[in-house]
Design a protein around this motif. Sequence first.
Motif, PDB file in Angstrom:
ATOM      1  N   ARG A   1      -9.610  14.288   5.210  1.00  0.00           N
ATOM      2  CA  ARG A   1      -8.623  14.548   6.254  1.00  0.00           C
ATOM      3  C   ARG A   1      -9.271  15.230   7.449  1.00  0.00           C
ATOM      4  NH1 ARG A   1      -4.430  18.943   4.090  1.00  0.00           N
ATOM      5  NH2 ARG A   1      -3.244  17.038   3.956  1.00  0.00           N
TER       6      ARG A   1
ATOM      7  N   SER B   1       2.805   2.310   2.173  1.00  0.00           N
ATOM      8  CA  SER B   1       2.798   3.025   3.456  1.00  0.00           C
ATOM      9  C   SER B   1       4.125   2.898   4.192  1.00  0.00           C
ATOM     10  CB  SER B   1       1.649   2.535   4.330  1.00  0.00           C
ATOM     11  OG  SER B   1       1.672   1.136   4.411  1.00  0.00           O
TER      12      SER B   1
ATOM     13  N   ASN C   1      -5.143  -0.487   3.097  1.00  0.00           N
ATOM     14  CA  ASN C   1      -3.684  -0.508   3.043  1.00  0.00           C
ATOM     15  C   ASN C   1      -3.210   0.731   2.343  1.00  0.00           C
ATOM     16  OD1 ASN C   1      -1.029  -1.202   3.003  1.00  0.00           O
ATOM     17  ND2 ASN C   1      -1.224  -2.709   1.366  1.00  0.00           N
ATOM     18  N   PRO C   2      -2.821   1.792   3.028  1.00  0.00           N
ATOM     19  CA  PRO C   2      -2.814   1.938   4.476  1.00  0.00           C
ATOM     20  C   PRO C   2      -4.195   2.303   5.019  1.00  0.00           C
ATOM     21  CG  PRO C   2      -1.966   3.914   3.461  1.00  0.00           C
ATOM     22  CD  PRO C   2      -2.260   2.962   2.343  1.00  0.00           C
TER      23      PRO C   2
ATOM     24  N   ASN D   1       7.699  18.075  11.920  1.00  0.00           N
ATOM     25  CA  ASN D   1       6.369  17.476  11.987  1.00  0.00           C
ATOM     26  C   ASN D   1       6.436  16.085  12.610  1.00  0.00           C
ATOM     27  OD1 ASN D   1       7.138  15.557  10.040  1.00  0.00           O
ATOM     28  ND2 ASN D   1       6.688  17.032   8.409  1.00  0.00           N
ATOM     29  N   GLY D   2       5.319  15.452  12.694  1.00  0.00           N
ATOM     30  CA  GLY D   2       5.242  14.173  13.407  1.00  0.00           C
ATOM     31  C   GLY D   2       5.606  12.971  12.561  1.00  0.00           C
ATOM     32  N   ILE D   3       6.079  13.197  11.343  1.00  0.00           N
ATOM     33  CA  ILE D   3       6.424  12.082  10.476  1.00  0.00           C
ATOM     34  C   ILE D   3       7.903  11.754  10.631  1.00  0.00           C
ATOM     35  CG2 ILE D   3       6.492  11.278   8.084  1.00  0.00           C
ATOM     36  CD1 ILE D   3       4.222  13.324   7.537  1.00  0.00           C
TER      37      ILE D   3
ATOM     38  N   ASN E   1       2.522   7.721   0.861  1.00  0.00           N
ATOM     39  CA  ASN E   1       1.175   8.270   0.834  1.00  0.00           C
ATOM     40  C   ASN E   1       1.101   9.663   1.427  1.00  0.00           C
ATOM     41  OD1 ASN E   1      -0.739   5.952  -0.029  1.00  0.00           O
ATOM     42  ND2 ASN E   1       0.617   4.991   1.460  1.00  0.00           N
ATOM     43  N   ASP E   2       2.043   9.936   2.336  1.00  0.00           N
ATOM     44  CA  ASP E   2       1.924  11.222   3.034  1.00  0.00           C
ATOM     45  C   ASP E   2       2.523  12.347   2.193  1.00  0.00           C
ATOM     46  OD1 ASP E   2       4.695  11.312   3.379  1.00  0.00           O
ATOM     47  OD2 ASP E   2       4.569  10.147   5.238  1.00  0.00           O
ATOM     48  N   ASP E   3       2.496  13.539   2.733  1.00  0.00           N
ATOM     49  CA  ASP E   3       2.902  14.692   1.931  1.00  0.00           C
ATOM     50  C   ASP E   3       4.279  15.205   2.327  1.00  0.00           C
ATOM     51  OD1 ASP E   3       2.147  15.541   4.395  1.00  0.00           O
ATOM     52  OD2 ASP E   3       1.016  17.290   3.695  1.00  0.00           O
ATOM     53  N   GLU E   4       5.061  14.381   3.019  1.00  0.00           N
ATOM     54  CA  GLU E   4       6.430  14.803   3.298  1.00  0.00           C
ATOM     55  C   GLU E   4       7.382  14.114   2.326  1.00  0.00           C
ATOM     56  OE1 GLU E   4       8.038  14.697   7.323  1.00  0.00           O
ATOM     57  OE2 GLU E   4       9.975  14.261   6.392  1.00  0.00           O
TER      58      GLU E   4
ATOM     59  N   TYR F   1     -10.350  11.548  -0.765  1.00  0.00           N
ATOM     60  CA  TYR F   1      -9.549  11.628   0.455  1.00  0.00           C
ATOM     61  C   TYR F   1     -10.276  12.495   1.462  1.00  0.00           C
ATOM     62  CZ  TYR F   1      -5.575   9.618  -2.031  1.00  0.00           C
ATOM     63  OH  TYR F   1      -4.751   8.772  -2.718  1.00  0.00           O
TER      64      TYR F   1
ATOM     65  N   GLY G   1       0.820  -1.203   0.000  1.00  0.00           N
ATOM     66  CA  GLY G   1       0.000   0.000   0.000  1.00  0.00           C
ATOM     67  C   GLY G   1       0.853   1.252   0.000  1.00  0.00           C
TER      68      GLY G   1
ATOM     69  N   ASN H   1       7.046   6.386   3.890  1.00  0.00           N
ATOM     70  CA  ASN H   1       5.646   6.248   3.499  1.00  0.00           C
ATOM     71  C   ASN H   1       5.415   7.167   2.304  1.00  0.00           C
ATOM     72  OD1 ASN H   1       2.893   6.295   3.268  1.00  0.00           O
ATOM     73  ND2 ASN H   1       2.499   6.591   5.461  1.00  0.00           N
TER      74      ASN H   1
ATOM     75  N   VAL I   1      -3.261   7.740   6.882  1.00  0.00           N
ATOM     76  CA  VAL I   1      -1.961   8.334   6.577  1.00  0.00           C
ATOM     77  C   VAL I   1      -1.804   9.577   7.447  1.00  0.00           C
ATOM     78  CG1 VAL I   1      -0.588   9.475   4.819  1.00  0.00           C
ATOM     79  CG2 VAL I   1      -1.957   7.486   4.214  1.00  0.00           C
ATOM     80  N   LEU I   2      -0.617   9.664   8.077  1.00  0.00           N
ATOM     81  CA  LEU I   2      -0.304  10.832   8.898  1.00  0.00           C
ATOM     82  C   LEU I   2       0.305  11.896   7.993  1.00  0.00           C
ATOM     83  CD1 LEU I   2      -0.341  11.566  11.909  1.00  0.00           C
ATOM     84  CD2 LEU I   2       2.056  10.821  11.990  1.00  0.00           C
ATOM     85  N   LEU I   3      -0.228  13.112   8.044  1.00  0.00           N
ATOM     86  CA  LEU I   3       0.276  14.168   7.169  1.00  0.00           C
ATOM     87  C   LEU I   3       1.214  15.097   7.928  1.00  0.00           C
ATOM     88  CD1 LEU I   3      -3.057  14.899   5.329  1.00  0.00           C
ATOM     89  CD2 LEU I   3      -1.103  13.594   4.487  1.00  0.00           C
ATOM     90  N   SER I   4       1.964  15.893   7.177  1.00  0.00           N
ATOM     91  CA  SER I   4       3.006  16.712   7.809  1.00  0.00           C
ATOM     92  C   SER I   4       2.415  17.793   8.701  1.00  0.00           C
ATOM     93  CB  SER I   4       3.894  17.339   6.735  1.00  0.00           C
ATOM     94  OG  SER I   4       3.103  18.117   5.863  1.00  0.00           O
ATOM     95  N   ASP I   5       1.186  18.217   8.441  1.00  0.00           N
ATOM     96  CA  ASP I   5       0.598  19.233   9.325  1.00  0.00           C
ATOM     97  C   ASP I   5      -0.082  18.599  10.527  1.00  0.00           C
ATOM     98  OD1 ASP I   5      -1.617  18.080   8.256  1.00  0.00           O
ATOM     99  OD2 ASP I   5      -2.528  19.945   7.517  1.00  0.00           O
TER     100      ASP I   5
ATOM    101  N   ARG J   1      -5.288  11.376   7.218  1.00  0.00           N
ATOM    102  CA  ARG J   1      -6.025  11.258   5.967  1.00  0.00           C
ATOM    103  C   ARG J   1      -6.455   9.819   5.755  1.00  0.00           C
ATOM    104  NH1 ARG J   1      -2.462  11.937   1.161  1.00  0.00           N
ATOM    105  NH2 ARG J   1      -2.647   9.681   1.127  1.00  0.00           N
TER     106      ARG J   1
END
Lengths: 290, 525
Positions: free
Chosen positions: B489, A130, B418-419, A239-241, A139-142, B487, A128, A137, B422-426, B430
């Motif tokens: 969020r 992830s 899967n997943p 950030n938390g990632i 999928n995320d935006d970092e 999506y 996936g 990962n 999703v954890l985003l940077s802010d 999501r």
Amino acid sequence: MSDKEVDDISGTETTGHEWDGIKELNTPMPRWWLWTFYGCIIWAIGYAIAYPAIPLVNGATKGLLGYSSRANLDAELVAAKAGQASYLARIDAMDVADIVKDEELARFARAGGSSAFKVYCSQCHGSGASGAAGYPNLNDDEWIWGGTPEAIYTTIAHGVRYDADFDTRFNEMPRFGADQILERDQIRAIANYVAELSGGEADPALIAEGETLFADNCTSCHAEGGVGDPELGGPAINNGIWLYGDGTVETIIAQINEPEHGVMPAWREKLGDATVKQLAVYVHGLGGGQ
Amino acid sequence: MSTDAPHITPNAVHEFDVDAVNKAGTRQPLYAKRRKIFPKRASGNFRKFKWLVMAITLTIYYVTPWLRWDRGPYAPDQLVLIDLENRRFYFAFIEIWPQEFYYVAGMLVMAGIGLFLITSTVGRAWCGYACPQTVWVDLFLVVERAIEGDRNARIKLDAAAWTPSKLFKRVSKHAIWLLIGVLTGGAWIFYFADAATLAQDFFTLKAPLVAYATVAILTATTYTFGGLMREQVCTYMCPWPRIQAVMLDENSLTVTYNDWRGEPRSKHAKRLASEGKVAGDCVDCNACVAVCPMGIDIRDGQQLECITCALCIDACDNVMDKLGKERGLISYATLNDYNTNMGIATGAASGEATIDPTRVRDSRTGRLLDSLRHTNWRSVIRPRTLVYFFGWAAIGLAMLTVLALRSPLDLNVLHDRNPLYVLLSDGGIRNGYDVKILNMTPQPREVTLTMQGLDGAAMSLAGSTQLATDQLVFEVEPDRVLPVRLYIRVHPDDLSEGRTEFSLVATSDDGNVRAEAHVNFEAPR
């Protein structure tokens, strides 16, 4: 044997079978049924001659018609490839950013990228996408090296810290502790500042010192405020990632002391440019693309 | 039984009472040659009823694909259309999508229970009147009679040497049979495409191969089954007679030869009377056998071959009319009726087993006694048939209710696994969803998608530059599914638990139709 039993009512001989007092009459079948049966036998013989039928030690008889499911599959694959050819030619000729904008082509590229991802990328990044500890990962935006279609394409094409590729993404964080660039207390102060920066728990007494040390030692890659610098591959740490650890002071210290670095192979040589472009479009479309 | 004790012949040779298994005299043919049947034309009420059923069923079959139904510019205007290519089934105002195949399943269950109901009340009425095999055999027989004449003429023609006249008759008969076969196969394909267009394509050789193949196969089966095999199909190929026979009980109406009034049968009733003997009503004229399309003698009792078409009733009633006797020597009767009357005729109470015609007749007038049991149509109403009826009606009502209440707008939502999130940077979380918006109307619709029960949530479309919002508007094409990758969020501060249940709601532009899907939003605990 003369113990033939004849049914009283119908005058027909019985088969001698009996269930709950009901006896089965031995009524002759119609003759056309017999001919149908013979017809089926003849058909079966013809079928066995015309088509592969009889198993031998090495394979089976070929059959006169030359039918083969493997040949059929090959023909279908050739047809499917031919159907894809025009798309692949366009993908070859276009930039990734333009492919993303072309709705029809992007849909094709996303499907192709998805299946290529399952084969070549899922081992590290997960089916996936992830990721896992040490494997980003997607999928995320970092994005460590940028999340634009072009940046993703470059990362996949040339890999990260992959020595065999001249254009590979390369950036290594110094081993601040192991190489004794910074003192233990300094590292702890920086780690507390970074934890505070990313919204984690930190010792307030150490933050001010950490901020100064961070500005002196870390901003060249991680930028001011730890927002990261995709040009240099300096990850955002505000950030938390987290790629390594979970953002607690201890795991941040470990990473400053003796950083871990991931390696990704360059894929263009192996998969070809079109597949890498499709992978880039797929990854860009996972939801975090820029 | 072979005897174990051999008796001694004068020559002192043991002689055994034994038969060889394959002795020529006792050997039964393993496969029987078909016996030709030449059904005579019957006339009477049942024959008229069969003409009526034939006219109605054939008309329905041949005409239905040509009836139109206006569904607007975006959908076919054929009353009944099985659109396999687009996987839609149109039946008047009903449009069935593949996922609604339970309607078809329900109709099949209704057909099954309906068959139980019909069979337990009026016996094998399906076989005798409505079965396509019966209807088309009847139609083929009409052609045969028109060309070759009725029973006697056909027997004579069959036995005659081949002359140009016989050849002409036979060729024209088979030609017309084949034509009927072509028309039958031809009508079938029109249910699966626009009839007028397909007809044009068919004759200009532009129709798909499957259309020609279907017509060829149905022509072959119609011609073979209806023209050549006829009763063989019912007797040897069809499973229904076996199944239907076990659904009969003592209150089911079946075609019955009333031997309690017919026996002893005699061609010479008058002579018997002059000898002081009493004869039954059956004059053994064999009219009932001559008209039977299955070639059986109903006077032998209920048989597997009997399709209860009741033509023997017509034939016998005509004979009874001529003789001035009461109708109904062969009639629809239940086993209960029959047993009661048989008891009267044989005096079963006194233990006698032979039929005495005088017991059922008035000694002065010779008319049948009023005390005999007559078929009572109310006998069909009994617990068993009521259960069938209410079961049948319940399924029908349930389907109608579901049909009336179903929304022409539907929403299917599949949450990403899967997943899971999703954890985003802010710091936001999501979730991804595959959403399908089903517009089951033949008009284009503007559908608005909103969320309910998820505070602080924002939606965005995958691959879209549109900013996150709390509602999205889609144009959905008529009669189509719009797949959307969605999506959502939410900031964790707005979430109280790891999993939040909420609803996605689709509303049409006119606000009339609405569809709701209950889904989860997943977040780390």
